[in-house]
Design a protein around this motif. Sequence first.
Motif, short mmCIF file in Angstrom:
data_model
loop_
_atom_site.label_atom_id
_atom_site.label_comp_id
_atom_site.label_asym_id
_atom_site.label_seq_id
_atom_site.Cartn_x
_atom_site.Cartn_y
_atom_site.Cartn_z
N TRP A 1 0.83 -1.21 0.00
CA TRP A 1 0.00 0.00 0.00
C TRP A 1 0.87 1.26 0.00
O TRP A 1 0.58 2.21 -0.71
N VAL A 2 1.90 1.26 0.80
CA VAL A 2 2.78 2.42 0.86
C VAL A 2 3.43 2.66 -0.49
O VAL A 2 3.53 3.81 -0.96
N GLU A 3 3.82 1.58 -1.14
CA GLU A 3 4.45 1.71 -2.47
C GLU A 3 3.45 2.27 -3.48
O GLU A 3 3.79 3.17 -4.27
N GLN A 4 2.24 1.74 -3.47
CA GLN A 4 1.22 2.23 -4.40
C GLN A 4 0.87 3.70 -4.13
O GLN A 4 0.70 4.50 -5.06
N LEU A 5 0.73 4.05 -2.85
CA LEU A 5 0.43 5.44 -2.51
C LEU A 5 1.54 6.37 -2.94
O LEU A 5 1.29 7.52 -3.34
N GLU A 6 2.78 5.90 -2.84
CA GLU A 6 3.91 6.73 -3.27
C GLU A 6 3.87 6.96 -4.77
O GLU A 6 4.14 8.06 -5.27
N ARG A 7 3.51 5.92 -5.52
CA ARG A 7 3.38 6.09 -6.97
C ARG A 7 2.26 7.08 -7.30
O ARG A 7 2.43 7.93 -8.20
N ILE A 8 1.16 6.93 -6.59
CA ILE A 8 0.05 7.87 -6.82
C ILE A 8 0.46 9.29 -6.48
O ILE A 8 0.14 10.24 -7.21
#
Length: 246
Positions: free
Chosen positions: A211-218
Motif C-alpha cells: 500500500w505504501v508503495e502504491q500510494l507513493e506512486r500515486i
Amino acid sequence: MAEAVRLGQADRLDRWALGDICLEAVPPGKDRAGRSEAQRRLAAFAHDIGHPINLLKDLHRTAVAWPPDMRIEGVSHSKHSKYASHPNRVALVLGEGLDEGLSGRILRDVGKVEKLLKDPAVRAAAMDRTKKRTAAVRQLARAREDEALAEAREHERVLADHAKAMEMASRLPGAGERAMQAAKALGRMYTHLIELQDFVGQIPDGYKDRWVEQLERIRRGAEKLRQELRPESRSPQPHDVIDIVD
C-alpha cells in the motif's frame, strides 16, 4: 324571595342564581354560633319559598365556596358542589377526568412527580434542565440543517462541474470525454482513500508495504500532473534556465 320562587319553579333550575340569592338572604356565619344561626335562617327561608332544605343547603354551601370570580366556565354546578368543601378544590375540579385511562402505577408515579414539583428548588432545577436540554436540541438541529445545506451546495457544485465537463466534451469529443472520465476516476479514488482510513489499522502487515508503495506512486503521479496543470507553481528543475538580473 319572589325571584327565588320563580327560579325554583323553572324547568331548568338555575342553581348558581338560586344559590347566590340564598347567600344574599342568609350570609354565612363566621363562628360556630353564627353558622348555627345561618342554618336556622336558611331552613326558614327554604320554608318560605317552598324548596327542600337539603337543596338550599347545597346551593348555599356551593355559593360560599365558589364566589362568582372563582367559578370555572364550562364546569357544571354539580362538580363545583362535589369539591366545595376541599381546600384544593380548584385543582380537583380542573384535574377531574385527567386520570381516565391511566393505570394505578402511572397515577402513583404522577403523584410522586407532582409532590416533588411542589418544592421550589426542585421545580427551578427541572425548569433549568428543560431549558438547557431544549437549547441543546435546537443547536443540534441547526447543526444538522447547516450540514444538510453544505451537502446540498456541494451537490450543486458537482452538478455544475459535471455540466461544464459535458459542455467541454461536446466541443472536444475525444479529449473532453477522456478528461471527464479521468475526473470521475480521480473522484472515486479520493473517496476510496477516505473510506480506507476507517479500517487502516486492520490491514495485515504483509499488505502495508504494498500500500505504501502504491500510494507513493500515486503521489508522484499526482504531483507531476499538478505541475503540468499549474506550471507557475512548479519548483525549478535542473534543466530550467533562470535569468538573474543584476
